[in-house]
Design a protein around this motif. Structure first.
Motif, PDB file in Angstrom:
ATOM      1  N   ARG A 194      -4.839   1.919   7.623  1.00  0.00           N
ATOM      2  CA  ARG A 194      -4.882   0.638   6.907  1.00  0.00           C
ATOM      3  C   ARG A 194      -3.508   0.284   6.346  1.00  0.00           C
ATOM      4  N   ALA A 195      -2.797   1.295   5.850  1.00  0.00           N
ATOM      5  CA  ALA A 195      -1.467   1.030   5.305  1.00  0.00           C
ATOM      6  C   ALA A 195      -0.532   0.495   6.386  1.00  0.00           C
ATOM      7  N   TRP A 196      -0.627   1.056   7.587  1.00  0.00           N
ATOM      8  CA  TRP A 196       0.213   0.579   8.691  1.00  0.00           C
ATOM      9  C   TRP A 196      -0.161  -0.863   9.045  1.00  0.00           C
ATOM     10  N   ASN A 197      -1.466  -1.124   9.113  1.00  0.00           N
ATOM     11  CA  ASN A 197      -1.892  -2.470   9.483  1.00  0.00           C
ATOM     12  C   ASN A 197      -1.543  -3.501   8.406  1.00  0.00           C
ATOM     13  N   LYS A 198      -1.439  -3.046   7.155  1.00  0.00           N
ATOM     14  CA  LYS A 198      -1.128  -3.953   6.042  1.00  0.00           C
ATOM     15  C   LYS A 198       0.322  -3.799   5.569  1.00  0.00           C
ATOM     16  N   ARG A 199       1.147  -3.161   6.362  1.00  0.00           N
ATOM     17  CA  ARG A 199       2.482  -2.772   5.901  1.00  0.00           C
ATOM     18  C   ARG A 199       3.309  -3.948   5.403  1.00  0.00           C
ATOM     19  N   GLU A 200       3.140  -5.112   6.022  1.00  0.00           N
ATOM     20  CA  GLU A 200       3.959  -6.253   5.628  1.00  0.00           C
ATOM     21  C   GLU A 200       3.501  -6.856   4.299  1.00  0.00           C
ATOM     22  N   SER A 201       2.315  -6.456   3.829  1.00  0.00           N
ATOM     23  CA  SER A 201       1.831  -6.973   2.542  1.00  0.00           C
ATOM     24  C   SER A 201       2.438  -6.206   1.370  1.00  0.00           C
ATOM     25  N   PHE A 202       3.075  -5.070   1.635  1.00  0.00           N
ATOM     26  CA  PHE A 202       3.692  -4.296   0.555  1.00  0.00           C
ATOM     27  C   PHE A 202       5.036  -4.925   0.194  1.00  0.00           C
ATOM     28  N   LYS A 203       5.140  -5.439  -1.021  1.00  0.00           N
ATOM     29  CA  LYS A 203       6.351  -6.131  -1.468  1.00  0.00           C
ATOM     30  C   LYS A 203       7.149  -5.314  -2.473  1.00  0.00           C
ATOM     31  N   GLY A 204       6.646  -4.137  -2.828  1.00  0.00           N
ATOM     32  CA  GLY A 204       7.367  -3.327  -3.804  1.00  0.00           C
ATOM     33  C   GLY A 204       7.073  -3.693  -5.236  1.00  0.00           C
ATOM     34  N   HIS A 205       6.046  -4.533  -5.470  1.00  0.00           N
ATOM     35  CA  HIS A 205       5.694  -4.897  -6.845  1.00  0.00           C
ATOM     36  C   HIS A 205       5.056  -3.728  -7.578  1.00  0.00           C
ATOM     37  N   ALA A 206       4.510  -2.789  -6.847  1.00  0.00           N
ATOM     38  CA  ALA A 206       3.961  -1.546  -7.396  1.00  0.00           C
ATOM     39  C   ALA A 206       4.583  -0.389  -6.630  1.00  0.00           C
ATOM     40  N   ALA A 207       4.490   0.790  -7.182  1.00  0.00           N
ATOM     41  CA  ALA A 207       5.008   1.963  -6.492  1.00  0.00           C
ATOM     42  C   ALA A 207       4.224   2.178  -5.200  1.00  0.00           C
ATOM     43  N   LEU A 208       4.872   2.728  -4.199  1.00  0.00           N
ATOM     44  CA  LEU A 208       4.208   3.005  -2.928  1.00  0.00           C
ATOM     45  C   LEU A 208       3.003   3.922  -3.147  1.00  0.00           C
ATOM     46  N   ARG A 209       3.168   4.917  -3.991  1.00  0.00           N
ATOM     47  CA  ARG A 209       2.081   5.859  -4.280  1.00  0.00           C
ATOM     48  C   ARG A 209       0.854   5.104  -4.820  1.00  0.00           C
ATOM     49  N   THR A 210       1.079   4.182  -5.741  1.00  0.00           N
ATOM     50  CA  THR A 210      -0.019   3.394  -6.303  1.00  0.00           C
ATOM     51  C   THR A 210      -0.700   2.568  -5.224  1.00  0.00           C
ATOM     52  N   TRP A 211       0.086   1.960  -4.375  1.00  0.00           N
ATOM     53  CA  TRP A 211      -0.445   1.133  -3.284  1.00  0.00           C
ATOM     54  C   TRP A 211      -1.307   1.961  -2.353  1.00  0.00           C
ATOM     55  N   LEU A 212      -0.858   3.174  -2.031  1.00  0.00           N
ATOM     56  CA  LEU A 212      -1.627   4.044  -1.141  1.00  0.00           C
ATOM     57  C   LEU A 212      -2.920   4.517  -1.805  1.00  0.00           C
ATOM     58  N   TYR A 213      -2.860   4.813  -3.100  1.00  0.00           N
ATOM     59  CA  TYR A 213      -4.081   5.200  -3.812  1.00  0.00           C
ATOM     60  C   TYR A 213      -5.101   4.053  -3.806  1.00  0.00           C
ATOM     61  N   ARG A 214      -4.608   2.849  -3.961  1.00  0.00           N
ATOM     62  CA  ARG A 214      -5.512   1.700  -3.933  1.00  0.00           C
ATOM     63  C   ARG A 214      -6.202   1.610  -2.576  1.00  0.00           C
ATOM     64  N   ILE A 215      -5.459   1.767  -1.522  1.00  0.00           N
ATOM     65  CA  ILE A 215      -6.038   1.711  -0.176  1.00  0.00           C
ATOM     66  C   ILE A 215      -7.025   2.844   0.023  1.00  0.00           C
ATOM     67  N   ALA A 216      -6.665   4.048  -0.401  1.00  0.00           N
ATOM     68  CA  ALA A 216      -7.542   5.205  -0.234  1.00  0.00           C
ATOM     69  C   ALA A 216      -8.848   5.026  -0.997  1.00  0.00           C
ATOM     70  N   THR A 217      -8.748   4.524  -2.223  1.00  0.00           N
ATOM     71  CA  THR A 217      -9.951   4.324  -3.036  1.00  0.00           C
ATOM     72  C   THR A 217     -10.894   3.340  -2.369  1.00  0.00           C
ATOM     73  N   ASN A 218     -10.361   2.265  -1.884  1.00  0.00           N
ATOM     74  CA  ASN A 218     -11.215   1.261  -1.247  1.00  0.00           C
ATOM     75  C   ASN A 218     -11.734   1.722   0.106  1.00  0.00           C
ATOM     76  N   ALA A 219     -10.984   2.548   0.806  1.00  0.00           N
ATOM     77  CA  ALA A 219     -11.493   3.137   2.054  1.00  0.00           C
ATOM     78  C   ALA A 219     -12.706   4.016   1.765  1.00  0.00           C
ATOM     79  N   CYS A 220     -12.631   4.789   0.688  1.00  0.00           N
ATOM     80  CA  CYS A 220     -13.761   5.646   0.306  1.00  0.00           C
ATOM     81  C   CYS A 220     -14.962   4.806  -0.117  1.00  0.00           C
ATOM     82  N   LEU A 221     -14.718   3.741  -0.860  1.00  0.00           N
ATOM     83  CA  LEU A 221     -15.817   2.871  -1.280  1.00  0.00           C
ATOM     84  C   LEU A 221     -16.484   2.208  -0.078  1.00  0.00           C
ATOM     85  N   ASP A 222     -15.692   1.770   0.891  1.00  0.00           N
ATOM     86  CA  ASP A 222     -16.268   1.189   2.105  1.00  0.00           C
ATOM     87  C   ASP A 222     -17.091   2.224   2.856  1.00  0.00           C
TER      88      ASP A 222
END
Length: 358
Positions: free
Chosen positions: A61-89
């Motif tokens: 998901r991170a690769w598919n959404k890579r262009e949406s990462f603008k650096g407004h949050a830390a990369l680690r935070t962004w990945l945790y957000r994706i992981a959390t929502n992947a688990c919820l799905d």
């Protein structure tokens, strides 16, 4: 786009990889976060195999959404957000990820999908490892499963990872008020499930085995290899809680019931009485890998992983995991019938800790 010169090294490198579609660089950057993300997914799902799959899903998901990462949050935070929502799905789609009431009164619930987590795959970062035992012990993982999925996510993000309410709300697309309310309800449930445990998971915690734990594991292995039921019984608390996963209906709440069940199931009887065992740790807990040799087999084969919760020199909880035909946790699937070392030096880091030492 955010100026990469104002970002951290990881964030700037990630944005550069995203702009250039550099899959190899992307993989190199995100791989640094694999272990902590996998532990996060495990806390959400209580299943090691599923945690591995959801970590891979996170990177996809991170690769598919890579262009949406603008650096407004830390990369680690962004990945945790994706992981959390992947688990919820994942949880939204699975009907088998529910608690099943145990058959015996007072035995609580059974989590048939629970799997142990290999210590080898825990994060190497000292800060993350400092709280690993408190938040990855089986009792904690099972307690978390009593929370509804989104409440579970809030609890882990807020009370385990220490995220502020606004950050957790943003990750889950909730209001701060909703996050605060969910956390309050989650804490009530966790106190009910872990009445003797603290809830301040961010406070430094030890994860080394105690001398008592080492001694009990050694005695457990010795008694098991000698088929000494009296010796095993002496190591168990009278109010032992025993479960054998993933088999349903195996929860017992006394030592006598557990030992009687082992005997009636054929353990320690002819054909199931030639054991070799080795000590290890999973979930930052003491454990024993039990190998059985049947009369027509020249080798000992991995049979069960017994995870022990030891209190005051006695086994209070024993959770067995069927390991037949499952080369789990870096453990060798077979052991030789000779009387040489149980494992060689090259596999010691993966499976055997110093608890095996005299």
């Amino acid at each position: 786009m955010t100026d990469a010169r104002l970002l951290g090294d990881d964030e700037a490198a990630f944005i550069a990889a995203a702009r250039s579609n550099d899959a190899a660089q992307f993989a190199l950057i995100t791989e640094r976060h694999r272990r902590e993300l996998q532990v996060h997914c495990y806390r959400m799902l209580a299943n090691y195999d599923d945690a591995q799959d959801m970590t891979q899903e996170t990177f996809l998901r991170a690769w598919n959404k890579r262009e949406s990462f603008k650096g407004h949050a830390a990369l680690r935070t962004w990945l945790y957000r994706i992981a959390t929502n992947a688990c919820l799905d994942f949880l939204d789609k699975r009907n088998d990820r529910i608690l099943v009431p145990a058959e015996l009164p007072g035995a609580g619930s059974e989590v048939h999908y629970l799997q142990p987590y290999p210590d080898l795959m825990l994060p190497e970062d000292p800060q993350e490892s400092a709280v690993a035992r408190e938040t990855i012990e089986l009792a904690f993982i099972v307690a978390v499963q009593h929370l509804p999925p989104r409440q579970r996510a809030v609890f882990i993000l807020r009370d385990v990872l220490g995220w502020p309410a606004s950050k957790a709300a943003n990750a889950l697309e909730l209001t701060v008020a909703s996050v605060t309310s969910a956390l309050q309800r989650a804490r009530v449930t966790m106190r009910e499930q872990l009445p003797d445990r603290r809830l301040d998971w961010r406070r430094p915690a030890t994860h080394e085995l105690s001398d008592d734990e080492r001694d009990v594991v050694k005695s457990y292995i010795d008694a098991h290899e000698r088929n000494d039921l009296d010796g095993l019984m002496s190591l168990l608390r009278d109010d032992l809680r025993f479960a054998m996963l993933p088999d349903p209906g195996t929860v017992t709440v006394t030592a006598k019931d557990a030992v009687d069940g082992w005997g009636s199931g054929g353990l320690f009887q002819r054909g199931h009485d030639d054991w070799r065992c080795t000590a290890t740790t999973v979930n930052r807990m003491p454990a024993a890998a039990l190998y059985l040799r049947t009369p027509d087999d020249p080798e000992y084969r991995l049979f069960t992983i017994a995870v022990l919760h030891i209190v005051d020199g006695k086994i209070a909880e024993l959770t067995g995991f069927d390991a037949t035909d499952k080369p789990w946790l870096g453990l060798p699937p077979t052991l030789s019938s000779d009387k040489g070392p149980i494992v060689d030096e090259s596999s010691a880091r993966a499976a055997v800790t110093e608890v095996t030492a005299e």
